[in-house]
Motif scaffolding. Structure first.
Motif, mmCIF file in Angstrom:
data_model
loop_
_atom_site.group_PDB
_atom_site.id
_atom_site.type_symbol
_atom_site.label_atom_id
_atom_site.label_comp_id
_atom_site.label_asym_id
_atom_site.label_seq_id
_atom_site.Cartn_x
_atom_site.Cartn_y
_atom_site.Cartn_z
ATOM 1 N N CYS A 1 -4.808 40.767 3.363
ATOM 2 C CA CYS A 1 -3.440 41.269 3.193
ATOM 3 C C CYS A 1 -2.815 41.783 4.486
ATOM 4 N N ALA A 2 -3.629 42.241 5.441
ATOM 5 C CA ALA A 2 -3.078 42.798 6.668
ATOM 6 C C ALA A 2 -3.080 41.816 7.834
ATOM 7 N N ALA A 3 -3.462 40.582 7.577
ATOM 8 C CA ALA A 3 -3.497 39.585 8.649
ATOM 9 C C ALA A 3 -2.077 39.263 9.114
ATOM 10 N N PRO A 4 -1.870 39.060 10.414
ATOM 11 C CA PRO A 4 -0.519 38.727 10.905
ATOM 12 C C PRO A 4 -0.067 37.336 10.474
ATOM 13 N N VAL A 5 -1.032 36.446 10.190
ATOM 14 C CA VAL A 5 -0.723 35.103 9.709
ATOM 15 C C VAL A 5 -1.542 34.851 8.451
ATOM 16 N N THR A 6 -0.885 34.489 7.363
ATOM 17 C CA THR A 6 -1.584 34.169 6.119
ATOM 18 C C THR A 6 -1.201 32.758 5.689
ATOM 19 N N GLY A 7 -2.097 32.131 4.946
ATOM 20 C CA GLY A 7 -1.836 30.778 4.462
ATOM 21 C C GLY A 7 -1.901 29.722 5.541
ATOM 22 N N SER A 8 -2.628 30.013 6.609
ATOM 23 C CA SER A 8 -2.681 29.061 7.727
ATOM 24 C C SER A 8 -3.409 27.773 7.354
ATOM 25 N N ASP A 9 -4.162 27.811 6.252
ATOM 26 C CA ASP A 9 -4.852 26.606 5.802
ATOM 27 C C ASP A 9 -3.986 25.766 4.868
ATOM 28 N N GLY A 10 -2.759 26.233 4.606
ATOM 29 C CA GLY A 10 -1.837 25.504 3.734
ATOM 30 C C GLY A 10 -0.715 24.852 4.513
ATOM 31 N N ASP A 11 0.297 24.402 3.770
ATOM 32 C CA ASP A 11 1.416 23.692 4.389
ATOM 33 C C ASP A 11 2.471 24.624 4.967
ATOM 34 N N LEU A 12 2.491 25.881 4.496
ATOM 35 C CA LEU A 12 3.571 26.772 4.902
ATOM 36 C C LEU A 12 3.036 28.184 5.166
ATOM 37 N N PRO A 13 2.470 28.431 6.349
ATOM 38 C CA PRO A 13 1.960 29.771 6.665
ATOM 39 C C PRO A 13 3.069 30.805 6.703
ATOM 40 N N ARG A 14 2.702 32.045 6.378
ATOM 41 C CA ARG A 14 3.626 33.182 6.504
ATOM 42 C C ARG A 14 3.184 34.045 7.677
ATOM 43 N N VAL A 15 4.140 34.516 8.445
ATOM 44 C CA VAL A 15 3.822 35.312 9.627
ATOM 45 C C VAL A 15 4.556 36.648 9.571
ATOM 46 N N LYS A 16 3.939 37.660 10.182
ATOM 47 C CA LYS A 16 4.500 39.014 10.179
ATOM 48 C C LYS A 16 4.591 39.524 11.624
ATOM 49 N N PRO A 17 5.662 39.205 12.334
ATOM 50 C CA PRO A 17 5.806 39.677 13.721
ATOM 51 C C PRO A 17 5.826 41.194 13.851
ATOM 52 N N PHE A 18 6.211 41.914 12.783
ATOM 53 C CA PHE A 18 6.310 43.379 12.824
ATOM 54 C C PHE A 18 5.039 44.060 12.323
ATOM 55 N N LYS A 19 3.922 43.359 12.348
ATOM 56 C CA LYS A 19 2.686 43.931 11.791
ATOM 57 C C LYS A 19 2.377 45.307 12.370
ATOM 58 N N TYR A 20 2.588 45.513 13.667
ATOM 59 C CA TYR A 20 2.250 46.776 14.305
ATOM 60 C C TYR A 20 3.485 47.655 14.568
ATOM 61 N N ALA A 21 4.629 47.265 14.045
ATOM 62 C CA ALA A 21 5.858 48.039 14.259
ATOM 63 C C ALA A 21 6.023 49.100 13.178
ATOM 64 N N TYR A 22 6.287 50.340 13.599
ATOM 65 C CA TYR A 22 6.501 51.423 12.641
ATOM 66 C C TYR A 22 7.895 51.293 12.024
ATOM 67 N N GLU A 23 7.983 51.632 10.736
ATOM 68 C CA GLU A 23 9.274 51.554 10.054
ATOM 69 C C GLU A 23 10.310 52.458 10.721
ATOM 70 N N LYS A 24 9.905 53.644 11.162
ATOM 71 C CA LYS A 24 10.845 54.557 11.812
ATOM 72 C C LYS A 24 11.413 53.947 13.085
ATOM 73 N N GLU A 25 10.587 53.177 13.806
ATOM 74 C CA GLU A 25 11.073 52.569 15.044
ATOM 75 C C GLU A 25 12.023 51.408 14.753
ATOM 76 N N ILE A 26 11.794 50.709 13.658
ATOM 77 C CA ILE A 26 12.720 49.648 13.248
ATOM 78 C C ILE A 26 14.074 50.263 12.900
ATOM 79 N N VAL A 27 14.046 51.407 12.214
ATOM 80 C CA VAL A 27 15.287 52.116 11.879
ATOM 81 C C VAL A 27 16.016 52.546 13.153
ATOM 82 N N LEU A 28 15.276 53.112 14.108
ATOM 83 C CA LEU A 28 15.877 53.541 15.374
ATOM 84 C C LEU A 28 16.458 52.353 16.140
ATOM 85 N N TYR A 29 15.742 51.266 16.152
ATOM 86 C CA TYR A 29 16.207 50.069 16.848
ATOM 87 C C TYR A 29 17.511 49.575 16.213
#
Length: 228
Positions: A193-221
């Motif tokens: 569940c915490a992997a930055p890339v999931t479903g890499s063995d399928g046709d349509l992987p999902r990626v999470k570029p903000f895996k290490y980004a804090y929600e508060k910093e996203i709000v500030l940005y």
């Protein structure tokens, strides 16, 4: 009177904020650059993209997806990823719920000059969520909607020939997911569940570029950048 505190990174500009993640006191420009380059490090470190990837960015109109569109567009140009980016939004057909956020997504399309595709439940399933609730009642309707929405995002991305789906899930979201799976004893999901890339063995992987980004910093940005 004490002199204004200077940015601890550039040492020139006045510090505008204290980063929740590192506790550094930084100016706005240094914060923008640090935040963006940390996302870049996540992308590169996990080999998240390949040149010529067609990336569907899940766009809800909220802060996470809006900042994701801004940052990925910026990094794609700065580091020459060679990505074909577009926004993908889901219209569940819930009266008074999605209207405003869809308008935000449309403004994002115009502002960032990224193509937008809106896919509706009616288009994919032949029903709106309001019509589904009218038939099955309100019991577990959020569970139904969550399942339909995840499938709709995948199906919408496939219709547009995407090779990756990028979502705005951040470190806070992933921590909550890890804790939830731990409490459930769901070992299989806990492992992935915490992997930055999931479903890499399928046709349509999902990626999470903000895996290490804090929600508060996203709000500030979003606040300081005045993201649309």
């Amino acid at each position: 009177m004490a002199p204004p505190r200077l940015c601890c990174l550039c040492g020139k500009e006045r510090a505008a904020l204290r980063r929740p993640k590192t506790f550094e006191q930084v100016c706005r420009e240094c914060f923008y650059l640090a935040f963006e380059e940390e996302v870049h490090a996540t992308i590169v470190g996990s080999a998240m993209f390949k040149r010529d990837d067609r990336v569907a960015m899940g766009a809800s109109g909220g802060k996470d997806s809006t900042v994701l569109a801004h940052v990925l567009t910026t990094l794609n140009a700065r580091h020459d990823y060679g990505l074909d980016l577009f926004l993908l939004s889901i219209d569940e057909g819930i009266a008074g719920y999605r209207d405003d956020s869809l308008e935000t997504v449309k403004r994002n399309e115009a502002f960032y000059k990224i193509p937008l595709k809106i896919v509706s439940y009616r288009e994919l399933y032949g029903w709106t969520m309001d019509e589904i609730v009218a038939q099955v009642g309100t019991r577990n309707n959020c569970t139904f909607c969550g399942v339909f929405r995840r499938q709709a995002l995948d199906r919408g991305a496939q219709l547009l020939c995407a090779t990756k789906v990028a979502t705005g899930h951040n470190a806070d979201d992933l921590a909550e997911t890890v804790l939830l799976n731990l409490l459930r004893g769901d070992i299989a999901r806990l492992g992935r569940c915490a992997a930055p890339v999931t479903g890499s063995d399928g046709d349509l992987p999902r990626v999470k570029p903000f895996k290490y980004a804090y929600e508060k910093e996203i709000v500030l940005y979003a606040y300081f950048k005045k993201c649309v």
